[in-house]
Design a protein around this motif. Sequence first.
Motif, mmCIF file in Angstrom:
data_model
loop_
_atom_site.group_PDB
_atom_site.id
_atom_site.type_symbol
_atom_site.label_atom_id
_atom_site.label_comp_id
_atom_site.label_asym_id
_atom_site.label_seq_id
_atom_site.Cartn_x
_atom_site.Cartn_y
_atom_site.Cartn_z
ATOM 1 N N LEU A 37 89.608 -5.991 80.096
ATOM 2 C CA LEU A 37 89.703 -4.526 80.010
ATOM 3 C C LEU A 37 88.460 -3.881 79.409
ATOM 4 O O LEU A 37 88.421 -2.670 79.236
ATOM 5 C CB LEU A 37 90.921 -4.150 79.162
ATOM 6 C CG LEU A 37 92.149 -3.582 79.873
ATOM 7 C CD1 LEU A 37 93.317 -3.473 78.915
ATOM 8 C CD2 LEU A 37 91.855 -2.229 80.461
ATOM 9 N N TYR A 41 87.616 0.121 78.749
ATOM 10 C CA TYR A 41 87.809 0.404 77.324
ATOM 11 C C TYR A 41 86.558 1.061 76.725
ATOM 12 O O TYR A 41 86.652 2.064 76.000
ATOM 13 C CB TYR A 41 88.132 -0.909 76.618
ATOM 14 C CG TYR A 41 88.119 -0.881 75.101
ATOM 15 C CD1 TYR A 41 89.245 -0.502 74.387
ATOM 16 C CD2 TYR A 41 86.989 -1.282 74.391
ATOM 17 C CE1 TYR A 41 89.240 -0.499 72.995
ATOM 18 C CE2 TYR A 41 86.968 -1.299 73.017
ATOM 19 C CZ TYR A 41 88.100 -0.902 72.317
ATOM 20 O OH TYR A 41 88.082 -0.911 70.946
ATOM 21 N N ILE A 250 90.161 2.961 84.521
ATOM 22 C CA ILE A 250 90.767 1.653 84.718
ATOM 23 C C ILE A 250 90.632 1.211 86.167
ATOM 24 O O ILE A 250 90.233 0.079 86.464
ATOM 25 C CB ILE A 250 92.246 1.681 84.267
ATOM 26 C CG1 ILE A 250 92.306 1.722 82.729
ATOM 27 C CG2 ILE A 250 93.008 0.480 84.808
ATOM 28 C CD1 ILE A 250 93.693 1.915 82.164
#
Length: 261
Positions: A37, A41, A250
């Motif tokens: 991630l 992030y 994302i």
Amino acid sequence: MRLSKTLRPFALGLAGALLLTVTASAADVRVMISGGLSAAYKALVPEFEKATGHKVLTAYGPSMGTTTNAIPVRLERGEPADVLIMVGYALEDLAKKGKVAAGTSVDLVKSPIAVAVKSGAPKPDISTADAVKRALLGAKTIAYSDSASGVYVSTEMFDKLGIKQAMEGKARKIPATPVGEIVAHGEAEIGFQQMSELKPVEGIDIIGPLPDELQKITVFSAGIASVSKEPDAGKALINFLASPAARGEIVKSGLDPIPTN
């Protein structure tokens, strides 16, 4: 001042996410996060900090393994943490050991495994399981990670393809270092890792995800560390990462957001 059409949905989504958890004052939020991630992030944290006044302090490391920066190893040696973001089943293992506060785990994203070669190198066919098998048998050097994708590739996928013995000596596990960097430096002809971990690496060409019959989707989850000193601020960060406001970054990073209730 009016928000632009581009920023308004983001701001509204962020506000909604943060209203789910109210924090009394600005805090230092300590996060341990694995590579899956990380790209999204890094893009999202500054927005969270601006909106809340919290400061996010981040330690990076694999979800599993015995390297010094692996998240379980960091926790064992007593490093401070409020939020843990890592492979879902590895987070569950930590929860069973009392390292994650009960009831705080949230599944955030699904992540496919992808295949990469050095920029400019020939791209082998990986459209089917048989094509992947031929590509691996024809390669001299292969690299895979020491985290979830690599565990699958080395302990399941090679077996599925019937080439486990043939891979001995030319397929190797890469601890801590992104597999894409190994491929970019010419130390491996073919590399396997999560799509989101390959995307930020320069000097490689991502051929694409593994075909469906070989694909293994990894879920990345977040939870509050049982040693957390700022659980409310930590929950606010998790809520934000799970909110519609975070979806764009994302998806851009090669991940599939998991809707939350």
